[in-house]
Scaffold this active site. Structure first.
Site, PDB file in Angstrom:
ATOM      1  N   GLU A 367      25.678  44.127   7.501  1.00  0.00           N
ATOM      2  CA  GLU A 367      26.813  43.219   7.629  1.00  0.00           C
ATOM      3  C   GLU A 367      26.280  41.802   7.727  1.00  0.00           C
ATOM      4  OE1 GLU A 367      31.050  43.230  10.050  1.00  0.00           O
ATOM      5  OE2 GLU A 367      29.595  44.851  10.305  1.00  0.00           O
ATOM      6  N   GLU A 646      28.647  44.128  21.160  1.00  0.00           N
ATOM      7  CA  GLU A 646      29.882  44.045  20.389  1.00  0.00           C
ATOM      8  C   GLU A 646      31.030  44.727  21.121  1.00  0.00           C
ATOM      9  OE1 GLU A 646      31.416  44.950  15.844  1.00  0.00           O
ATOM     10  OE2 GLU A 646      29.684  46.033  16.623  1.00  0.00           O
TER      11      GLU A 646
END
Length: 769
Positions: A367, A646
């Site tokens: 990502e 996260e």
């Protein structure tokens, strides 16, 4: 504006490696000594430049990632020292090694790549100025040659392969270079061709470069239960390993990277398809030094295969090189609470790892994109901790470029690679609360941090276009609930497999965020003298506020009755005074009902402690901040985290990784509470943009006995330190010349102080625990 004569050039043939683009030239004679030499470089891909036999600079992954469809940066270097041993009339060599990186490599989790170019290309223009004013130019053109290199593979996600048997430094020296080969065929050089940039604009690079930031030695090397050789560097970092190794020719060292261990083995599942693996092949000719520079990894741990020596020798042979955009540190924070200090350190480290050319979401998996929602949440914290003016200001130019080519939509990520590799889970992209609001919130943050309204003037067209996109998608009731919304992304109560399934109604979240954006655009337009746009934004803000109150608020209760909706409504000022007080009380009740465990995601987390503080519930804010049970800000610290996660529970209490597919252990967004720590716990906030006047107002609580914070502002160094001593609150404040300060201390009238060092005292309440 700088103009260049150089062309982008690429190898005529795929050489099976990162190509070396080379030009030998002779320093012009008869013009006296060389007085100045400047080299401008760029790439479709990334470039490492060499001149006079050595690297031009320590810059990495140059020229960085921009929206390559429309603009490409050109970096400039003073290279006079690289020609100091070359006299007029002598030959010299300029060489460029070109990596894939963002432009030519794979990007996003769809598996594709080369979205911006199907061949990597280099660009260079060397200008040599002589004593008599003569200027010699050496620029990339079709007279250059391309050679193979020892870098046989390079991808940001997958790693880099280096074969030391293929190394030969002769390409750096005048004469015919040797091009070794191990496959039975002689090495060769080939021609080059120019690459058409089309409508792409070359722009002078104005952002801090990516550089090595630190070197870190291993803290432990051991053998895992499966027999793997594991190395721990003590902190979760972004970069790579430098390895010095000796052994038989053809020996391959394989190095895999990961952020955590799971069941005493390398925890690679969160990487998804990213291989995060480097391969180094030994030459057999003494000690080889390997250091990949066309990839980067997010890791704390590494597994090493093929090491020919002992574990002690391996430990001595490895160095972790931490890299990131070289931003100037500006803000600090410390307190009497060690876990809180560690958390703040984790916020800083996570930002350093994720501010790498663009503000990314994470540095380790497939990502590493410029997610707009993350920086919308984190920008105030970022701009206190580091000087982000140039870095984020440049990124905002890409926001506007992407927006202009997407019918006014600020995309989920900038640069927007997802337009080539759509994220099907998110439906058809459109303006989205928080994520698209970054186009308003980030420039406003930069204005507040640095006091320069130029960023508002430059970005106002983007800000207004975002509001118009919202306006065009409102429901008949005037609510922003008609398109896909991330909502309170990563609510801790959402199931691991569905991060958008939050308690907060997405329409409530989006409409509140739209109201905030409209009020900020109205103020930005007024400040920059655009009265029509200010009136347009004010009108939209009024209609959004009316619709929100009518459809979402009943006697102080807000639809979906959860912490995030109250936090946003209170801080954004969308409620009446009466409903604000009721909402504050309800928010405090919900925090208590949760046992002061956090219950917000990306939307609510940056604002919940402020909402509690503003409505008279400071003790509740401290209890949330200092909670150590999962989910909380400090729970990861108790689990050994060295960056912000996260998910609140990226690692579960039993030491296993969260079962969701999307889990990162280095994601700065949830660290946005550090902004409140600086302003409320530390007690330093701007009264006017750029800190020309400051507010000194520490609000002790949570059992803390002291705290300190400081900031290097554009006007000088400001510092606040408070401590509780013998029933008094003792505050020491430093105010620079030209700056005034307002001091607000508990139980005392507000006072204004001038520049200087001040010691102030106030009665101290017993801090809550």
């Amino acid at each position: 504006m700088t103009t260049w004569t150089a062309s982008f050039i690429a190898s005529d043939t795929d050489l099976g490696s990162a190509p070396i683009l080379r030009r030998e030239f002779t320093i012009d004679d008869g013009h006296g000594a060389v007085r100045r030499a400047t080299l401008d470089v760029s790439a479709l891909g990334v470039v490492e430049a060499w001149l006079g036999g050595s690297r031009v600079s320590d810059h990495l992954l140059e020229p960085g990632w921009t929206s390559y469809e429309w603009r490409i940066r050109v970096a400039s270097h003073d290279v006079l020292s690289h020609l100091s041993s070359t006299a007029p009339g002598d030959a010299a060599v300029l060489a460029l090694v070109i990596g894939n990186a963002w432009a030519a490599g794979r990007l996003a989790w769809g598996g594709g790549g080369g979205w911006y170019t199907d061949e990597r290309a280099g660009f260079a223009e060397l200008r040599i100025e002589f004593e008599d004013g003569h200027v010699q130019t050496v620029a990339t053109d079709t007279d250059w040659q391309a050679l193979s290199s020892a870098i046989t593979a390079d991808q940001l996600y997958d790693g880099e392969d280096i074969d030391a048997r293929l190394r030969d430094g002769s390409f750096l020296q005048p004469g015919t270079p040797t091009i070794p080969s191990t496959d039975g065929h002689p090495g060769r050089s080939v021609g080059v061709h120019t690459v058409d940039l089309g409508d792409r604009e070359l722009v002078t690079d104005t952002v801090p470069p990516v550089r090595p930031l630190a070197e870190i030695a291993p803290v432990d090397v051991w053998t895992s239960p499966s027999g793997a050789t594991l190395v721990d560097f003590g902190v979760n970092l972004v970069g790579w390993l430098r390895v010095v190794a000796s052994g038989p020719a053809g020996t391959v060292l394989t190095i895999r990277h990961a952020e955590v261990l799971e069941h005493d083995e390398l925890g690679t599942r969160p990487l998804r398809t990213a291989k995060a693996t480097d391969h180094f092949t030994l030459s057999g000719d003494g000690a080889d030094t390997f250091e990949p520079r066309f990839t980067f990894h997010g890791f704390r741990y590494a597994a090493v295969e093929g090491w020919p020596g002992t574990l002690d020798e391996l430990r001595a042979a490895l160095t972790a090189v931490q890299v990131g955009s070289d931003l100037t540190r500006t803000g600090t924070f410390e307190s009497s609470h060690e876990l809180l200090n560690t958390f703040h350190d984790n916020v800083v480290r996570g930002m350093q790892g994720n501010f790498l050319s663009v503000p990314t979401d994470c540095p380790q998996r497939d990502e590493r994109l410029g997610w707009t929602g993350d920086i919308a949440a984190f920008a105030p914290t970022a701009s206190y901790l580091f000087d982000t003016k140039a870095f984020l200001g440049d990124w905002l130019r890409d926001v506007w470029l992407e927006q202009q080519h997407a019918d006014g939509v600020i995309p989920f990520v900038v640069p927007d690679v997802l337009k080539y590799s759509p994220a099907e889970d998110f439906g058809k992209p459109d303006a989205t609360a928080i994520w698209s609001d970054a186009g308003v919130w980030v420039p406003w943050t930069l204005y507040q941090a640095y006091g320069d309204s130029a960023v508002l003037e430059e970005q106002l067209p983007s800000m207004v276009a975002h509001l118009r996109r919202i306006r065009d998608h409102l429901s008949p009731q005037g609510l922003w609930d008609t398109v896909f919304q991330f909502g309170d992304w990563l609510d801790p109560d959402a199931p691991p497999e569905d991060a958008a399934k939050a308690k907060a109604d997405p329409g409530v979240v989006a409409t509140a965020c739209a109201y905030r954006s409209a009020t900020l655009v109205a103020e930005a337009a007024r400040l920059t003298g655009h009265a029509a746009q200010a009136s347009e934004a004010e009108e939209l803000a009024t209609s959004l506020q009316t619709a929100f109150r009518e459809h979402y608020v009943t006697d102080g209760r807000i639809r979906s009755d959860c912490t995030t909706v109250y936090a946003l409504a209170i801080v954004f000022g969308i409620l009446s005074d009466e409903d604000t007080a009721k909402a504050g009380d309800r928010l405090a009740e919900l925090a208590a009902e949760s046992g002061y465990r956090i219950s917000t995601g990306f939307a609510g987390t940056p604002f919940i402690t402020d909402a509690l503080t503003q409505t008279g519930h400071l003790d509740d804010a401290y209890r949330l901040l200092l909670q150590t049970e999962c989910p909380s800000w400090l729970y990861p610290v108790t689990m050994g985290a060295t960056t912000v996660w996260e998910r609140w529970d990226s690692m579960l209490p039993d030491g296993t990784i969260n079962p969701g597919e999307m889990t990162s252990f280095n994601h700065y967004a949830l660290g946005a509470v550090a902004d409140w720590m600086h302003r409320v716990v530390g007690g330093l906030a701007p009264l006017t943009p750029g800190y020309e006047s400051v507010l000194i107002a520490p609000q002790p609580g949570g059992g803390l006995t002291w705290a300190s914070t400081s900031l290097d502002t554009v006007h000088g160094h400001v510092a606040v330190r408070w401590e509780l001593v013998d029933g008094e609150l003792l505050v020491r404040a430093t105010v620079p010349d030209g700056v005034s300060a307002v001091v607000r201390l508990p139980g005392l009238p507000e006072q204004r102080v001038a520049a200087g060092t001040h010691e102030l005292r106030a009665p101290a309440a017993v801090p809550a625990v």
